[in-house]
Motif scaffolding. Structure first.
Motif, PDB file in Angstrom:
ATOM      1  N   ASP A 174      56.142  39.310  17.733  1.00 26.65           N
ATOM      2  CA  ASP A 174      57.435  39.361  17.651  1.00 26.65           C
ATOM      3  C   ASP A 174      56.867  38.216  19.840  1.00 26.65           C
ATOM      4  O   ASP A 174      55.167  38.914  20.100  1.00 26.65           O
ATOM      5  CB  ASP A 174      57.789  40.698  18.030  1.00 26.65           C
ATOM      6  CG  ASP A 174      57.118  41.368  18.104  1.00 26.65           C
ATOM      7  OD1 ASP A 174      55.649  41.234  17.988  1.00 26.65           O
ATOM      8  OD2 ASP A 174      57.892  41.834  18.459  1.00 26.65           O
ATOM      9  N   ASP A 204      58.916  45.020  15.999  1.00 28.58           N
ATOM     10  CA  ASP A 204      57.221  44.375  15.149  1.00 28.58           C
ATOM     11  C   ASP A 204      57.620  44.164  13.677  1.00 28.58           C
ATOM     12  O   ASP A 204      56.482  43.883  12.707  1.00 28.58           O
ATOM     13  CB  ASP A 204      56.264  45.751  16.041  1.00 28.58           C
ATOM     14  CG  ASP A 204      56.184  45.521  17.160  1.00 28.58           C
ATOM     15  OD1 ASP A 204      55.318  44.892  17.308  1.00 28.58           O
ATOM     16  OD2 ASP A 204      56.134  46.924  17.867  1.00 28.58           O
ATOM     17  N   ARG A 223      49.159  37.680  11.970  1.00 24.23           N
ATOM     18  CA  ARG A 223      48.658  36.719  13.053  1.00 24.23           C
ATOM     19  C   ARG A 223      46.720  36.021  12.653  1.00 24.23           C
ATOM     20  O   ARG A 223      47.247  35.201  13.883  1.00 24.23           O
ATOM     21  CB  ARG A 223      48.481  37.503  14.669  1.00 24.23           C
ATOM     22  CG  ARG A 223      49.568  38.588  15.190  1.00 24.23           C
ATOM     23  CD  ARG A 223      49.122  39.239  15.809  1.00 24.23           C
ATOM     24  NE  ARG A 223      49.749  40.088  16.817  1.00 24.23           N
ATOM     25  CZ  ARG A 223      49.988  41.318  18.046  1.00 24.23           C
ATOM     26  NH1 ARG A 223      48.801  40.982  18.128  1.00 24.23           N
ATOM     27  NH2 ARG A 223      50.712  41.536  18.298  1.00 24.23           N
ATOM     28  N   THR A 240      56.624  39.810  22.433  1.00 25.05           N
ATOM     29  CA  THR A 240      56.749  40.843  23.966  1.00 25.05           C
ATOM     30  C   THR A 240      56.220  41.174  25.248  1.00 25.05           C
ATOM     31  O   THR A 240      57.117  41.275  26.199  1.00 25.05           O
ATOM     32  CB  THR A 240      56.354  42.247  23.382  1.00 25.05           C
ATOM     33  OG1 THR A 240      55.023  42.075  22.312  1.00 25.05           O
ATOM     34  CG2 THR A 240      57.536  42.563  22.480  1.00 25.05           C
TER      35      THR A 240
HETATM   36 MG   LIG Z   1      54.523  43.237  18.480  1.00 26.39          MG
END
Ligand SMILES: [Mg+2]
Length: 320
Positions: free
Chosen positions: A204, A85, A157, A206
């Motif tokens: 990322d 993260d 983001r 996940t």
């Molecule tokens: Mg993340």
């Protein structure tokens, strides 16, 4: 290794909280700085800036590790999840605190190896472990780790734009076959991206590309995904052989890839960007599509022939 002890004198309840904390302090070694920065007070007194990033992640018995998992790898994974993260924000890790939820029968030998694995990972990635908490629990063992980090220009983001190129690092899918315990968080890559003005947005992976791509697509923004370019791992292909589903499905939906998905300014030269990447890293990089403007209610992700990409769900937590 099972986290539960066979005998009463080999479990955490044999020590009690105070002696257990002393044991944990010794297992963590110099990954835990001396007090007042390390364990010993109600709060850690930090000697360097804690930074502008703050995140938490957790690790739970039977969900994220089980009796077949090396406890040292489970301990490292608790921190690695958080480091991924920090990497997604283009940051450097600073400090972490851990909360442990321990059934009384938790094996001391298991917990020692867990803590030593955590400490080794903390040393490797220059993260200071500065405290935490122990709670007796009926379920678990479970752990939660909160982390701080520093980013000069945090990658968000929400900054993706129509026309951006879409990139992913590494290869995707089949993570439970081993990658979820051995992955390398993309910290150096994240910092490099944050230093470049042509990098726009980053996350990322996940929960799987299928779900996490949507986190970059705010209202009015869609993606054209070059499905043939999505890099699939060997583990994704093995999983497909067993499940009978396409390996692309595993690449999009298995989750726990811990790779970076990011966008680059669509007016930049992608070939120049990719040359610069290859000059800096051996980490594989694939351009897997472009972002586009999307009308209200339109499908968020199309393939290069303009068809909606099906089965992009990813891993959904707390699904009934
Ligand atoms: Mg993340």
């Amino acid at each position: 290794m099972s986290p539960f002890a066979d005998s009463k004198d080999a479990c955490v309840a044999a020590l009690g909280e105070v002696a257990l904390l002393e044991e944990i302090r010794s297992w963590l070694g110099d990954a835990m700085p001396p007090a007042p920065e390390g364990m010993g007070d109600d709060c850690a007194v930090l000697s360097r800036p804690a930074g502008n990033l703050f995140a938490a992640d957790s690790l739970l018995y039977t969900r994220h590790f089980d009796d077949t998992t090396d406890p040292a790898r489970a301990g490292a994974k608790l921190l690695l999840r958080n480091l991924s993260d920090i990497a997604a924000m283009g940051g450097e890790p600073r400090y972490a605190v851990m909360s442990a939820f321990l059934p009384p029968a938790t094996s001391l030998a298991w917990l020692e190896r867990f803590c030593r694995g955590l400490a080794g990972c903390a040393r490797q990635y220059a993260t200071a472990l500065v405290g935490g908490d122990i709670t007796e629990s009926a379920e678990g063992p479970g752990f939660s780790l909160a982390i701080t980090g520093q980013a000069e220009r945090p990658l968000l983001r929400s900054t993706a734009q129509p026309g951006d190129y879409l990139y992913v690092t590494g290869s995707l899918g089949g993570s439970l076959r081993g990658h979820h315990l051995t992955f390398v968080p993309r910290l150096a890559e994240g910092r490099w991206l944050a230093d470049r003005p042509d990098t726009r947005a980053c996350i990322d992976l996940t929960d799987g590309l299928g779900k996490d791509l949507n986190a970059l697509l705010r209202e009015g923004l869609g993606a054209v995904l070059d499905t043939a370019a999505v890099p699939l791992s060997d583990a994704a292909r093995e999983a497909a052989t067993e499940s009978g589903k396409p390996s692309f499905w595993h690449g999009c939906n298995d989750g726990e890839d811990y790779e970076l998905l990011f966008t680059v300014d669509g007016t930049a030269d992608p070939a120049a960007f990719e040359r610069a990447w290859r000059g800096a890293f051996a980490t594989p990089l694939m351009r897997i599509g472009k972002l586009r403007a999307r009308g209200k209610g339109g499908p968020p992700v199309l393939d290069t022939a303009g068809r909606p990409v099906e089965n992009l769900t990813g891993y959904t937590h707390l699904r009934a």
